[in-house]
Design a protein around this motif. Structure first.
Motif, PDB file in Angstrom:
ATOM      1  N   LEU A   1       0.824  -1.198   0.038  1.00 17.95           N
ATOM      2  CA  LEU A   1      -0.043  -0.196  -0.021  1.00 17.95           C
ATOM      3  C   LEU A   1       0.824   1.141  -0.070  1.00 17.95           C
ATOM      4  O   LEU A   1       0.916   2.006  -1.075  1.00 17.95           O
ATOM      5  N   GLU A   2       1.603   1.621   0.971  1.00 17.91           N
ATOM      6  CA  GLU A   2       2.408   2.615   1.171  1.00 17.91           C
ATOM      7  C   GLU A   2       3.422   3.058   0.229  1.00 17.91           C
ATOM      8  O   GLU A   2       3.437   3.916  -0.665  1.00 17.91           O
ATOM      9  N   ALA A   3       4.127   1.898   0.011  1.00 22.82           N
ATOM     10  CA  ALA A   3       5.406   2.060  -1.129  1.00 22.82           C
ATOM     11  C   ALA A   3       4.922   2.326  -2.412  1.00 22.82           C
ATOM     12  O   ALA A   3       5.225   3.338  -3.327  1.00 22.82           O
ATOM     13  N   PRO A   4       3.813   1.647  -3.169  1.00 22.68           N
ATOM     14  CA  PRO A   4       3.542   2.107  -4.388  1.00 22.68           C
ATOM     15  C   PRO A   4       2.564   3.410  -4.505  1.00 22.68           C
ATOM     16  O   PRO A   4       2.658   4.227  -5.436  1.00 22.68           O
ATOM     17  N   LEU A   5       1.886   3.519  -3.642  1.00 16.61           N
ATOM     18  CA  LEU A   5       1.025   4.833  -3.369  1.00 16.61           C
ATOM     19  C   LEU A   5       1.617   5.871  -3.181  1.00 16.61           C
ATOM     20  O   LEU A   5       1.486   7.281  -3.861  1.00 16.61           O
ATOM     21  N   LYS A   6       2.984   5.948  -2.474  1.00 14.39           N
ATOM     22  CA  LYS A   6       3.813   7.244  -2.185  1.00 14.39           C
ATOM     23  C   LYS A   6       4.380   7.881  -3.625  1.00 14.39           C
ATOM     24  O   LYS A   6       4.242   9.002  -3.494  1.00 14.39           O
ATOM     25  N   PHE A   7       4.656   7.071  -4.491  1.00 14.18           N
ATOM     26  CA  PHE A   7       4.994   7.498  -5.961  1.00 14.18           C
ATOM     27  C   PHE A   7       3.869   8.203  -6.695  1.00 14.18           C
ATOM     28  O   PHE A   7       4.125   8.649  -7.827  1.00 14.18           O
ATOM     29  N   ARG A   8       2.572   8.250  -6.144  1.00 14.36           N
ATOM     30  CA  ARG A   8       1.625   8.752  -6.882  1.00 14.36           C
ATOM     31  C   ARG A   8       1.205  10.314  -6.253  1.00 14.36           C
ATOM     32  O   ARG A   8       0.461  11.049  -6.785  1.00 14.36           O
ATOM     33  N   ALA A   9       1.967  10.594  -5.159  1.00 11.64           N
ATOM     34  CA  ALA A   9       1.811  11.811  -4.525  1.00 11.64           C
ATOM     35  C   ALA A   9       2.067  12.994  -5.348  1.00 11.64           C
ATOM     36  O   ALA A   9       3.617  12.929  -5.889  1.00 11.64           O
ATOM     37  N   PRO A  10       1.281  13.996  -5.577  1.00  9.11           N
ATOM     38  CA  PRO A  10       1.780  15.107  -6.445  1.00  9.11           C
ATOM     39  C   PRO A  10       3.236  15.836  -5.886  1.00  9.11           C
ATOM     40  O   PRO A  10       2.931  16.182  -4.932  1.00  9.11           O
ATOM     41  N   GLY A  11       4.064  16.050  -6.974  1.00  5.41           N
ATOM     42  CA  GLY A  11       5.216  16.761  -6.497  1.00  5.41           C
ATOM     43  C   GLY A  11       6.212  15.875  -5.760  1.00  5.41           C
ATOM     44  O   GLY A  11       7.361  16.499  -5.572  1.00  5.41           O
ATOM     45  N   LEU A  12       6.022  14.567  -5.461  1.00  3.85           N
ATOM     46  CA  LEU A  12       6.990  13.647  -5.176  1.00  3.85           C
ATOM     47  C   LEU A  12       7.909  13.345  -6.072  1.00  3.85           C
ATOM     48  O   LEU A  12       7.912  12.722  -6.975  1.00  3.85           O
ATOM     49  N   THR A  13       9.191  13.851  -5.912  1.00  2.00           N
ATOM     50  CA  THR A  13      10.354  13.423  -6.779  1.00  2.00           C
ATOM     51  C   THR A  13      10.893  11.986  -6.422  1.00  2.00           C
ATOM     52  O   THR A  13      10.729  11.585  -5.212  1.00  2.00           O
TER      53      THR A  13
END
Length: 144
Positions: free
Chosen positions: A26-38
């Motif tokens: 959950l956390e790992a793949p969703l983290k990279f969908r956050a707007p602006g997260l490099t």
């Protein structure tokens, strides 16, 4: 297994299972969908989160071994704990160092696309094996 050891082992197993599901799937793949997260920021966060997860997993695996060893386990329980522990050891000793090497390069400014790693797919495959084994272990000890 005696009832107390089985209950404690089931609780430890399902906590471990839940942590892996919540973080790895959950956390790992969703983290990279956050707007602006490099990618570098995501990797930095991921390293911290997975380091903490792996430490907790090591504690849970050790506690499981101790609890089960005192509870007269059957062969299935011993095998399942052995497989879960072996998967964790492979992840920590073989796969994580390769992932760290890749993330070090990206964090140092390298292009992430140039540093693709089969280790990431290996880690995911091992996570799938681990959650299936933990699910089977939890069901087995809960039923004993």
């Amino acid at each position: 297994m005696n009832a107390t050891s089985a209950d404690i082992a089931a609780a430890l197993t399902f906590v471990w299972f839940g942590m892996v599901i919540a973080i790895s799937f959950l956390e790992a793949p969703l983290k990279f969908r956050a707007p602006g997260l490099t990618v570098p920021v995501g990797l930095g966060i991921g390293r911290i989160v997975f380091r903490a997860l792996n430490r907790v997993e090591t504690v849970l695996a050790t506690a499981l071994v101790v609890v089960v060893a005192t509870g007269d386990p059957g062969a299935a329980v011993i095998t399942l704990i052995g497989v879960a522990a072996a998967v964790l050891v492979v992840q920590l000793a073989v796969v994580r160092p390769r992932l760290t090497k890749r993330s070090d390069a990206v964090l140092a400014g390298a292009d992430p696309a140039l540093h693709r790693s089969a280790a990431h797919l290996s880690y995911i495959a091992l996570e799938i094996v681990k959650v299936l084994v933990l699910l089977a272990l939890g069901g087995t000890v809960a039923a004993s």
